[in-house]
Design an enzyme around this catalytic site. Structure first.
Site, mmCIF file in Angstrom:
data_model
loop_
_atom_site.group_PDB
_atom_site.id
_atom_site.type_symbol
_atom_site.label_atom_id
_atom_site.label_comp_id
_atom_site.label_asym_id
_atom_site.label_seq_id
_atom_site.Cartn_x
_atom_site.Cartn_y
_atom_site.Cartn_z
ATOM 1 N N CYS A 97 0.592 -1.225 0.025
ATOM 2 C CA CYS A 97 0.014 -0.103 -0.033
ATOM 3 C C CYS A 97 0.865 1.307 0.030
ATOM 4 C CB CYS A 97 -1.014 0.030 1.187
ATOM 5 S SG CYS A 97 -1.802 1.505 1.406
ATOM 6 N N TYR A 125 -9.550 30.810 -0.835
ATOM 7 C CA TYR A 125 -9.658 29.267 -0.739
ATOM 8 C C TYR A 125 -10.366 29.001 0.793
ATOM 9 C CZ TYR A 125 -5.696 30.332 -3.483
ATOM 10 O OH TYR A 125 -4.766 30.805 -4.577
ATOM 11 N N GLU A 182 -14.005 31.477 -2.674
ATOM 12 C CA GLU A 182 -13.871 29.680 -2.905
ATOM 13 C C GLU A 182 -14.298 29.587 -4.366
ATOM 14 O OE1 GLU A 182 -13.657 25.987 -3.212
ATOM 15 O OE2 GLU A 182 -12.834 27.246 -1.293
ATOM 16 N N CYS A 199 -0.488 22.729 3.538
ATOM 17 C CA CYS A 199 -0.181 21.601 3.650
ATOM 18 C C CYS A 199 0.895 20.956 2.831
ATOM 19 C CB CYS A 199 -1.485 20.553 3.079
ATOM 20 S SG CYS A 199 -2.198 20.868 1.523
#
EC number: 2.1.1.-
Length: 395
Positions: free
Chosen positions: A82, A260, A284, A354
């Site tokens: 995986c 965003y 957005e 992120c």
């Protein structure tokens, strides 16, 4: 030089690099090694070689192990299996140290910033946190995840990082081969499942259970598309909204931009700070998210929503602005958005990211407009993977 694909190399493993691997060097070439840890000596099989200065490999045998190596909690967290996790073979505290090193290295290399970084643990531990999982059905109809850098489906019997019980029903049955299955466990413990299948070139979505998720963060209850954007770790939304609120300091009666914006998590925080006499522009691109945001924040007249690409909306946005919050996708904001934000002359910019590489790139772009990094926090919002969530304050 011929291809090294399939060749087994004995490697001294060097430092961690962005992307879930470590760096080694052999015969003048860089080898990016997965399933290894810094300081180890391993046998690694080359899994990808497109020529040039580097290739990729998996550590298939550990000759000298790091003291921080542990037995992975999932047997599929192994070479050729995986691809969902990167660091199950490292103890959780060491995972955070590796991620901190990556963030610090990106800031130094890309933005020229020397800063000590600490990656903070979120409540809940390193397992059982993933509230959204996208699976795919293999040729036998069993649901699973793809192998690393491959279309091959690895069938699952369970997933230790997923919210307990969320995948049970999906994994217990057979599906149309190549169907994709989106599973979301919401804040009330309900599971939502959607099947995506391609028929005659068209993607068809079929909601099997649920569809409207309930989440809880920033002192509010949220109702939103179960398969739209929301933080994956159950503790992330509350943690990030608290940091954004602390650093934004939007003035009473002032103007703030939330870029965003998703369904408006940070918009709600900013609206509380500027009050009914202030304004918050929430931008957005996803129409469904905007609709959900308008419904969730309908009682806040100071919030105005705009659907569209950020750089396009900001071309005629109200300015000057007091504070800007942005939470772009993994590719970051980029020059056009950075230039548009700087043109609004905000006093403070709170950047939620992120991806440390694109964060560092955008920090360097903001530096060209006179904005410096004054605070940074990093959170382990994706344990067992190489991903890390950062919040940066620029002034």
């Amino acid at each position: 030089m011929g291809s090294w694909y399939g060749r087994t190399l004995e490697l001294e493993v060097g430092p961690v690099a962005h992307g879930g691997h470590c760096v080694s060097r052999v015969e003048g070439r860089v080898v990016f090694v997965r399933h290894a840890l810094p300081g180890e000596r391993v046998l690694a099989e080359v899994t990808e070689d497109k020529g040039g200065a580097f290739c990729r490999a998996d550590a298939v045998s550990v000759l000298e192990a790091s003291a921080r190596r542990v037995e992975p909690p999932c047997p599929l967290a192994a070479p050729g299996a995986c691809g969902g996790c990167d660091w199950q073979h490292a103890d959780p505290a060491y995972q955070r140290e590796l991620k901190a090193a990556v963030v610090a290295e990106q800031l130094h290399r890309v933005a020229g910033i020397e800063r000590e970084v600490v990656v903070e643990e979120l409540d809940g531990g390193s397992l059982g946190w993933r509230s959204r999982v996208r699976l795919v059905a293999g040729k036998d109809g069993r649901a699973g995840l793809r192998a690393h850098h491959s279309h091959r489906v690895v069938p699952l019997d369970g997933c230790p990082i997923a919210v307990p019980g969320a995948l049970d029903d999906v994994l217990a049955r057979r599906w149309r081969p190549a169907s994709e299955l989106e599973v979301t466990a919401d804040g009330d413990g309900r599971t939502h499942v959607r099947e995506l299948s391609t028929v005659r070139g068209k993607v068809r979505a079929r909601q099997l259970t649920g569809g409207v998720a309930v989440q809880h963060a920033a002192g509010r209850d949220w109702r939103l598309d179960a398969h739209g954007f929301w933080q994956v770790h159950p503790a992330a939304a509350g943690t990030l909204s608290a940091v954004v609120g602390e650093w934004a300091e939007a003035p009473r009666g002032g103007l703030a931009w939330d870029l965003y914006a998703g369904v408006g998590l940070f918009t709600a925080v900013l609206a509380g700070q500027v009050g009914p006499d202030g304004r918050v522009l929430a931008v957005e691109s996803g129409r469904r998210a905007v609709n959900d945001g308008e419904r969730n924040l309908a009682e806040l007249p100071q919030v105005g929503w705009r659907a569209g690409r950020v750089e396009h909306v900001l071309a005629d946005a109200p300015a000057p602005v007091d504070v800007v919050v942005l939470d772009p996708p993994r590719k970051g904001a980029g020059r056009a958005v950075v230039d548009a934000i700087a043109a609004g002359t905000p006093d403070r910019i709170v950047y939620v990211s992120c991806d440390p590489a694109t964060l560092a790139r955008d920090i360097a772009l903001f530096a060209g407009h006179g904005y410096g990094l004054t605070a940074l926090r990093a959170f382990d919002a994706f344990p067992m993977t190489h991903h890390v969530e950062c919040v940066a304050l620029l002034q």
